[in-house]
Design a protein around this motif. Structure first.
Motif, PDB file in Angstrom:
ATOM      1  N   SER A  89      30.499 117.182  30.611  1.00 41.86           N
ATOM      2  CA  SER A  89      31.316 117.452  29.416  1.00 41.86           C
ATOM      3  C   SER A  89      32.774 117.551  29.834  1.00 41.86           C
ATOM      4  CB  SER A  89      30.893 118.768  28.742  1.00 41.86           C
ATOM      5  OG  SER A  89      31.121 119.860  29.616  1.00 41.86           O
ATOM      6  N   CYS A  90      33.642 117.595  28.835  1.00 38.53           N
ATOM      7  CA  CYS A  90      35.058 117.859  29.124  1.00 38.53           C
ATOM      8  C   CYS A  90      35.219 119.314  29.532  1.00 38.53           C
ATOM      9  CB  CYS A  90      35.905 117.552  27.894  1.00 38.53           C
ATOM     10  SG  CYS A  90      37.650 117.918  28.104  1.00 38.53           S
ATOM     11  N   THR A  91      34.401 120.185  28.934  1.00 40.92           N
ATOM     12  CA  THR A  91      34.407 121.604  29.310  1.00 40.92           C
ATOM     13  C   THR A  91      34.161 121.731  30.810  1.00 40.92           C
ATOM     14  OG1 THR A  91      33.467 122.107  27.148  1.00 40.92           O
ATOM     15  CG2 THR A  91      33.311 123.831  28.823  1.00 40.92           C
ATOM     16  N   THR A 108      43.898 125.146  20.029  1.00 42.15           N
ATOM     17  CA  THR A 108      43.091 124.203  20.792  1.00 42.15           C
ATOM     18  C   THR A 108      41.632 124.590  20.701  1.00 42.15           C
ATOM     19  OG1 THR A 108      42.716 123.154  22.967  1.00 42.15           O
ATOM     20  CG2 THR A 108      43.359 125.462  22.992  1.00 42.15           C
ATOM     21  N   PHE A 109      40.779 123.721  21.259  1.00 38.36           N
ATOM     22  CA  PHE A 109      39.353 124.018  21.299  1.00 38.36           C
ATOM     23  C   PHE A 109      39.087 125.100  22.351  1.00 38.36           C
ATOM     24  CE2 PHE A 109      34.912 122.882  22.563  1.00 38.36           C
ATOM     25  CZ  PHE A 109      34.330 123.199  21.352  1.00 38.36           C
ATOM     26  N   SER A 125      37.093 125.490  24.784  1.00 43.03           N
ATOM     27  CA  SER A 125      36.850 125.147  26.189  1.00 43.03           C
ATOM     28  C   SER A 125      38.112 125.159  27.043  1.00 43.03           C
ATOM     29  CB  SER A 125      36.231 123.756  26.290  1.00 43.03           C
ATOM     30  OG  SER A 125      35.023 123.728  25.592  1.00 43.03           O
ATOM     31  N   THR A 126      39.242 124.785  26.455  1.00 39.70           N
ATOM     32  CA  THR A 126      40.495 124.747  27.207  1.00 39.70           C
ATOM     33  C   THR A 126      40.728 126.103  27.873  1.00 39.70           C
ATOM     34  OG1 THR A 126      41.300 123.470  25.304  1.00 39.70           O
ATOM     35  CG2 THR A 126      42.897 123.975  27.024  1.00 39.70           C
ATOM     36  N   VAL A 180      47.541 120.316  25.998  1.00 35.23           N
ATOM     37  CA  VAL A 180      46.442 119.707  25.241  1.00 35.23           C
ATOM     38  C   VAL A 180      47.055 118.603  24.387  1.00 35.23           C
ATOM     39  CG1 VAL A 180      44.635 120.123  23.524  1.00 35.23           C
ATOM     40  CG2 VAL A 180      45.278 121.953  25.121  1.00 35.23           C
ATOM     41  N   ASP A 206      44.381 118.660  29.216  1.00 32.71           N
ATOM     42  CA  ASP A 206      43.216 118.545  28.348  1.00 32.71           C
ATOM     43  C   ASP A 206      43.434 117.289  27.520  1.00 32.71           C
ATOM     44  OD1 ASP A 206      41.352 118.556  26.316  1.00 32.71           O
ATOM     45  OD2 ASP A 206      41.321 120.740  26.129  1.00 32.71           O
ATOM     46  N   ALA A 251      40.941 115.541  26.251  1.00 31.16           N
ATOM     47  CA  ALA A 251      39.642 115.330  25.604  1.00 31.16           C
ATOM     48  C   ALA A 251      39.753 114.297  24.487  1.00 31.16           C
ATOM     49  CB  ALA A 251      39.113 116.645  25.032  1.00 31.16           C
ATOM     50  N   GLN A 252      40.854 114.378  23.755  1.00 35.13           N
ATOM     51  CA  GLN A 252      41.041 113.488  22.601  1.00 35.13           C
ATOM     52  C   GLN A 252      41.912 112.285  22.952  1.00 35.13           C
ATOM     53  OE1 GLN A 252      42.604 115.990  19.460  1.00 35.13           O
ATOM     54  NE2 GLN A 252      41.011 117.537  19.724  1.00 35.13           N
ATOM     55  N   SER A 281      36.782 113.845  27.208  1.00 31.80           N
ATOM     56  CA  SER A 281      35.504 114.162  26.570  1.00 31.80           C
ATOM     57  C   SER A 281      34.862 112.898  26.016  1.00 31.80           C
ATOM     58  CB  SER A 281      35.690 115.151  25.418  1.00 31.80           C
ATOM     59  OG  SER A 281      34.449 115.343  24.754  1.00 31.80           O
ATOM     60  N   HIS A 291      32.042 113.436  24.081  1.00 29.79           N
ATOM     61  CA  HIS A 291      31.176 114.073  23.084  1.00 29.79           C
ATOM     62  C   HIS A 291      31.007 113.115  21.902  1.00 29.79           C
ATOM     63  CE1 HIS A 291      30.351 116.970  19.735  1.00 29.79           C
ATOM     64  NE2 HIS A 291      29.554 117.454  20.670  1.00 29.79           N
ATOM     65  N   LYS A 323      34.041 112.118  19.769  1.00 30.77           N
ATOM     66  CA  LYS A 323      35.223 111.505  20.361  1.00 30.77           C
ATOM     67  C   LYS A 323      35.160 109.966  20.240  1.00 30.77           C
ATOM     68  CE  LYS A 323      37.065 115.438  21.710  1.00 30.77           C
ATOM     69  NZ  LYS A 323      36.126 116.547  21.471  1.00 30.77           N
ATOM     70  N   GLY A 354      29.268 114.621  27.318  1.00 33.19           N
ATOM     71  CA  GLY A 354      29.753 114.104  28.590  1.00 33.19           C
ATOM     72  C   GLY A 354      31.260 114.126  28.649  1.00 33.19           C
ATOM     73  N   TYR A 393      41.892 124.426  14.212  1.00 32.41           N
ATOM     74  CA  TYR A 393      41.100 125.402  14.938  1.00 32.41           C
ATOM     75  C   TYR A 393      41.524 126.773  14.443  1.00 32.41           C
ATOM     76  CZ  TYR A 393      40.899 121.562  18.392  1.00 32.41           C
ATOM     77  OH  TYR A 393      40.742 120.356  19.026  1.00 32.41           O
TER      78      TYR A 393
HETATM   79  C1  LIG Z   1      36.227 118.022  22.333  1.00 33.64           C
HETATM   80  C2  LIG Z   1      37.239 118.841  23.041  1.00 33.64           C
HETATM   81  C3  LIG Z   1      36.920 119.590  24.182  1.00 33.64           C
HETATM   82  C4  LIG Z   1      35.514 119.763  24.696  1.00 33.64           C
HETATM   83  O1  LIG Z   1      34.861 118.605  25.002  1.00 33.64           O
HETATM   84  P1  LIG Z   1      33.313 118.665  25.447  1.00 33.64           P
HETATM   85  O2  LIG Z   1      33.086 117.317  26.029  1.00 33.64           O
HETATM   86  O3  LIG Z   1      32.532 118.904  24.182  1.00 33.64           O
HETATM   87  O4  LIG Z   1      33.154 119.752  26.418  1.00 33.64           O
HETATM   88  C5  LIG Z   1      37.927 120.262  24.843  1.00 33.64           C
HETATM   89  N1  LIG Z   1      39.185 120.230  24.398  1.00 33.64           N
HETATM   90  C6  LIG Z   1      39.541 119.546  23.289  1.00 33.64           C
HETATM   91  C7  LIG Z   1      40.969 119.542  22.854  1.00 33.64           C
HETATM   92  C8  LIG Z   1      38.563 118.847  22.566  1.00 33.64           C
HETATM   93  O5  LIG Z   1      38.922 118.182  21.461  1.00 33.64           O
END
Ligand SMILES: *Cc1c(COP(=O)(O)O)cnc(C)c1O
Length: 374
Positions: free
Chosen positions: A54-56, A80-81, A83-84, A126, A152, A154-155, A176, A178, A181, A188, A320
């Protein structure tokens, strides 16, 4: 009902997953993982791309790699999400939230330096909606204060800043894959390692803290425990799904971009009339059409619009809840300076349906938004 998201599916996924099963190789680091990593390295120019679960998890790896220990501080936006922040809180870090810029919803690069203390270890920009933070300024601050930068992104897969791929500018970049995405493998992600000198440790941390990657390449004759790591490598089944997307990444990008531009064209009259605001893309940023959002006047109007869209068969969403106002955010973090924009802007933002294959359904969404403001 027009869904908010439909996971990307391009047609070859079943075949590739069947191939992985047929080869009796379904654990990590097989043929499909290799193809995906090489693709990422070629398309971004990073020294190393490691597929992760995952991105996490990619962000957790980055926190281990830069050596975050209890008491260290890490600077990031609150918008932000989870996980960051969570990836650093797990290592005992204090998360220091800084306000965002209202135009891009990204961390305000001009507020970062004042938040730095002798405990600060890293800055975590991010790239919201796949639109880059002001990376020149952020990298310059990091260099002057000897801080690491973890992006980050992810996007931000296939987005750029001054021609450079997002995720390749800081020491580490986190992607990410996911299902929400642009390119997906269900669950992943990937860790991008900018500097060759950090690649070996990244491989070790990803392989339970062992040097098994070197063993598989024949570089050593037995493998052993080298440092504290975890299991961050995805199954070949997931990588096979992702390969079917990366192989036709251009098609996915064009398709999403067409929907994004359709929204922008269709809604610009409402923006000109002062009813809504549309995303802003700074000149230096090449974006990947990850997200289309609009901003309305306030929280109340957003609730009304969400309900109206639902009645008219459109599933829109918001996010968020600023992390500094969450229970864990209060425990692990603090907001530095004034929350001028984070909370207020987060309450105005609404995301419209966006996925590969949305096409003309975007017109129905546009009509519904227009009908609301009539
Ligand atoms: C989707 C997302 C994540 C987490 O991604 P995962 O692959 O679900 O762990 C982290 N940060 C941001 C900004 C995201 O949009």
């Amino acid at each position: 009902m027009i869904s908010f998201n439909i996971p990307p599916y391009t047609g070859k996924e079943n075949e590739y997953i069947a191939q992985a099963i047929g080869k009796r190789k379904i654990c990590g680091d097989g043929e499909f993982t290799r193809k995906c990593s090489q693709w990422l390295e070629t398309h971004t120019g990073t020294a190393k791309a490691l597929l992760t679960t995952s991105c996490t998890h990619a962000t957790e790896m980055a926190a281990l790699l830069i050596g975050i220990w209890p008491g260290d501080e890490v600077i990031m936006p609150s918008y932000t999400f989870v996980s960051t922040a969570s990836a650093f809180a797990l290592r005992g870090a204090k998360v220091v939230f800084v306000d965002i810029r209202p135009d891009t919803m990204n961390i305000d690069e001009n507020l970062i330096e004042a938040a730095i203390t002798e405990k600060t270890k890293a800055i975590v920009p991010v790239h919201y909606a796949g639109i880059s933070c002001e990376m020149d300024k952020i990298m310059e601050i990091a260099r002057r204060h000897h801080l690491s930068v973890v992006e980050d992104a992810a996007q931000g897969v296939l987005s750029t800043y001054k021609g450079k791929a997002l995720g390749t500018i800081g020491d580490y970049g986190c992607y990410s894959f996911h299902e929400t995405k642009n390119y997906s493998m269900g669950e992943g992600g990937a860790l991008l390692v900018r500097d060759e000198k950090n690649v070996e440790r990244a491989e070790i941390i990803r392989e339970k803290g062992t040097n098994r990657s070197q063993y598989f390449r024949g570089q050593i004759d037995k493998y052993t425990w080298m440092e504290a790591g975890s299991s961050y490598l995805p199954s070949e089944l997931n990588a096979a799904y992702l390969w079917a997307q990366l192989e036709v990444s251009g098609r996915i990008l064009e398709n999403r971009m067409a929907s994004w531009n359709r929204y922008r064209e269709g809604l610009k009259a409402l923006e000109a009339a002062g009813k809504i605001e549309l995303p802003y893309v700074p000149e230096d940023c090449g974006h990947n059409a990850h997200m289309f959002y609009i901003k309305v006047s306030n929280l109340k109007e957003r609730q009304e619009l969400l309900a109206f869209l639902k009645e008219h068969g459109v599933s829109a969403v918001f996010h968020y809840i600023p992390l500094h106002s969450s229970p864990a955010g209060r425990l692990f973090g603090r907001f530095y300076g004034e929350d001028r924009y984070t909370t207020m802007e987060s309450q105005r933002l609404l995301r419209l349906p966006m996925y590969y294959g949305l096409a003309e359904k975007a017109d129905r969404v546009i009509d519904a938004v227009k009908a609301f403001f009539k």
